[in-house]
Scaffold this motif. Sequence first.
Motif, PDB file in Angstrom:
ATOM      1  N   SER A 298      41.864  32.819  -8.769  1.00  0.00           N
ATOM      2  CA  SER A 298      40.619  34.630  -8.687  1.00  0.00           C
ATOM      3  C   SER A 298      39.459  33.929  -8.906  1.00  0.00           C
ATOM      4  CB  SER A 298      41.160  35.449 -10.312  1.00  0.00           C
ATOM      5  OG  SER A 298      40.237  34.811 -11.104  1.00  0.00           O
ATOM      6  N   PHE A 299      38.764  32.466  -8.944  1.00  0.00           N
ATOM      7  CA  PHE A 299      37.698  32.456  -8.764  1.00  0.00           C
ATOM      8  C   PHE A 299      37.548  32.651  -6.839  1.00  0.00           C
ATOM      9  CE2 PHE A 299      36.921  29.223 -11.864  1.00  0.00           C
ATOM     10  CZ  PHE A 299      36.868  30.651 -13.100  1.00  0.00           C
ATOM     11  N   SER A 300      38.052  32.812  -6.338  1.00  0.00           N
ATOM     12  CA  SER A 300      38.058  33.286  -4.882  1.00  0.00           C
ATOM     13  C   SER A 300      37.957  34.622  -4.225  1.00  0.00           C
ATOM     14  CB  SER A 300      38.881  32.828  -3.896  1.00  0.00           C
ATOM     15  OG  SER A 300      39.855  31.608  -4.008  1.00  0.00           O
ATOM     16  N   PHE A 301      38.456  35.368  -5.284  1.00  0.00           N
ATOM     17  CA  PHE A 301      37.335  36.780  -5.101  1.00  0.00           C
ATOM     18  C   PHE A 301      36.707  36.944  -5.294  1.00  0.00           C
ATOM     19  CE2 PHE A 301      40.733  38.056  -8.178  1.00  0.00           C
ATOM     20  CZ  PHE A 301      40.150  38.580  -9.002  1.00  0.00           C
ATOM     21  N   GLU A 302      35.759  36.673  -6.839  1.00  0.00           N
ATOM     22  CA  GLU A 302      34.513  36.794  -7.291  1.00  0.00           C
ATOM     23  C   GLU A 302      33.158  36.692  -5.730  1.00  0.00           C
ATOM     24  OE1 GLU A 302      35.494  34.954 -11.501  1.00  0.00           O
ATOM     25  OE2 GLU A 302      34.294  33.662 -10.169  1.00  0.00           O
ATOM     26  N   GLU A 303      33.073  35.883  -4.708  1.00  0.00           N
ATOM     27  CA  GLU A 303      32.434  35.374  -4.232  1.00  0.00           C
ATOM     28  C   GLU A 303      32.279  37.430  -3.847  1.00  0.00           C
ATOM     29  OE1 GLU A 303      31.570  34.208   0.763  1.00  0.00           O
ATOM     30  OE2 GLU A 303      33.503  33.615  -0.564  1.00  0.00           O
ATOM     31  N   ALA A 304      33.503  37.501  -2.974  1.00  0.00           N
ATOM     32  CA  ALA A 304      33.323  39.008  -2.400  1.00  0.00           C
ATOM     33  C   ALA A 304      32.737  40.160  -3.409  1.00  0.00           C
ATOM     34  CB  ALA A 304      34.409  39.530  -2.139  1.00  0.00           C
ATOM     35  N   LEU A 305      32.802  39.853  -4.188  1.00  0.00           N
ATOM     36  CA  LEU A 305      32.858  41.088  -5.222  1.00  0.00           C
ATOM     37  C   LEU A 305      31.043  40.531  -5.849  1.00  0.00           C
ATOM     38  CD1 LEU A 305      35.382  40.801  -8.287  1.00  0.00           C
ATOM     39  CD2 LEU A 305      35.238  42.308  -6.366  1.00  0.00           C
ATOM     40  N   VAL A 306      30.706  40.168  -5.512  1.00  0.00           N
ATOM     41  CA  VAL A 306      29.109  39.695  -6.305  1.00  0.00           C
ATOM     42  C   VAL A 306      28.183  40.254  -4.594  1.00  0.00           C
ATOM     43  CG1 VAL A 306      27.338  38.132  -6.011  1.00  0.00           C
ATOM     44  CG2 VAL A 306      29.121  37.324  -7.122  1.00  0.00           C
ATOM     45  N   ALA A 307      29.616  40.270  -3.296  1.00  0.00           N
ATOM     46  CA  ALA A 307      28.699  40.428  -2.345  1.00  0.00           C
ATOM     47  C   ALA A 307      28.619  42.022  -2.360  1.00  0.00           C
ATOM     48  CB  ALA A 307      29.429  39.609  -1.069  1.00  0.00           C
ATOM     49  N   ASP A 308      29.559  42.491  -2.859  1.00  0.00           N
ATOM     50  CA  ASP A 308      29.335  44.195  -3.107  1.00  0.00           C
ATOM     51  C   ASP A 308      28.266  44.599  -3.909  1.00  0.00           C
ATOM     52  OD1 ASP A 308      31.274  46.191  -1.082  1.00  0.00           O
ATOM     53  OD2 ASP A 308      31.264  46.368  -3.372  1.00  0.00           O
ATOM     54  N   GLY A 309      27.388  43.621  -4.572  1.00  0.00           N
ATOM     55  CA  GLY A 309      27.081  43.873  -6.016  1.00  0.00           C
ATOM     56  C   GLY A 309      27.420  43.975  -7.333  1.00  0.00           C
ATOM     57  N   LEU A 310      28.510  43.704  -7.168  1.00  0.00           N
ATOM     58  CA  LEU A 310      29.269  43.488  -8.436  1.00  0.00           C
ATOM     59  C   LEU A 310      28.965  42.296 -10.107  1.00  0.00           C
ATOM     60  CD1 LEU A 310      32.834  45.157  -7.528  1.00  0.00           C
ATOM     61  CD2 LEU A 310      30.446  46.375  -7.964  1.00  0.00           C
ATOM     62  N   GLU A 311      28.319  42.586 -11.027  1.00  0.00           N
ATOM     63  CA  GLU A 311      27.730  41.167 -11.650  1.00  0.00           C
ATOM     64  C   GLU A 311      29.750  41.211 -12.206  1.00  0.00           C
ATOM     65  OE1 GLU A 311      26.174  40.712 -15.692  1.00  0.00           O
ATOM     66  OE2 GLU A 311      26.730  42.464 -15.121  1.00  0.00           O
ATOM     67  N   ILE A 312      29.479  39.464 -12.439  1.00  0.00           N
ATOM     68  CA  ILE A 312      30.722  38.938 -12.958  1.00  0.00           C
ATOM     69  C   ILE A 312      30.236  38.480 -13.985  1.00  0.00           C
ATOM     70  CG2 ILE A 312      32.272  37.269 -11.906  1.00  0.00           C
ATOM     71  CD1 ILE A 312      32.664  39.677 -10.125  1.00  0.00           C
TER      72      ILE A 312
END
Length: 268
Positions: free
Chosen positions: A124-138
């Motif tokens: 799941s670390f792989s999709f964290e980038e897409a979440l951050v790019a969308d402005g979501l805080e991980i």
Amino acid sequence: MDFQRMPSHFASPYALRQAIRAGDFAANTSGQAPGFVQCNLAILPRDWAMDFLQFCQANPKPCPLVAVSDQPGNPLLAAAGEDVDIRTDLPRYRIWQNGALTEEVSDISAHWRDDLVTFLIGCSFSFEEALVADGLEIRNVSEGVNVPMYNTNLACTPAGRFHGNMVVSMRPFVPRDAIRMIQICSRFPSVHGAPVHFGDPQAIGINNIDTPDYGDAVTIKPDEVPVFTACGVTPQAAIMQAKPDFCITHSPGCMLVTDIPNSKLAIL
């Protein structure tokens, strides 16, 4: 275990792997080398490999296969990237014997055998980038800790000698962002895809969300809901049940960072 908090951030997977191999990086890999696929690891003797392959194929959400070694005993995985040596290129490994964790090491060269088959499983670390790019805080990234992971009561589909319940990772979001997170993660089925649950942890057998079974606790704010994603630590739970005589896995949070772009695994 307590992971080393290190200020270094690597943009290149190759540079990160070289630092790990040299003993210069020993932390969890979340947030490192953004843009590239990170993988969970399972290494089993050849006589257990087919059963494990069938378990992964029967449970693609917690165990999405990214690569398998081309032949038993070969520690080099060209499919994963330049000069990838599975014996040295993860920050931390776990050694298992008869289903019991016996030690954690930073190098498995001394444990390597000619009959071992390597499996790389999406993370799941792989999709964290897409979440951050969308402005979501991980939250695990912003707090500089390993993602919290939990055992659940969600049964996996048995295959061969392998069975057990799913392990999940958790990230908290306000409801609006949780919906967006589900939409984004659905584009990445090869790295666990959409979450398996959100909201009440007890509904999936988690009695205390403040005490993860693996990784570190993170802050959950009053207006946030926990969102649970299938986790590549699931094979370790299955290994504890099946009790192969010998097995090697990654230590939770310590992934192989490959040269495979995340975009290769995304469904657009």
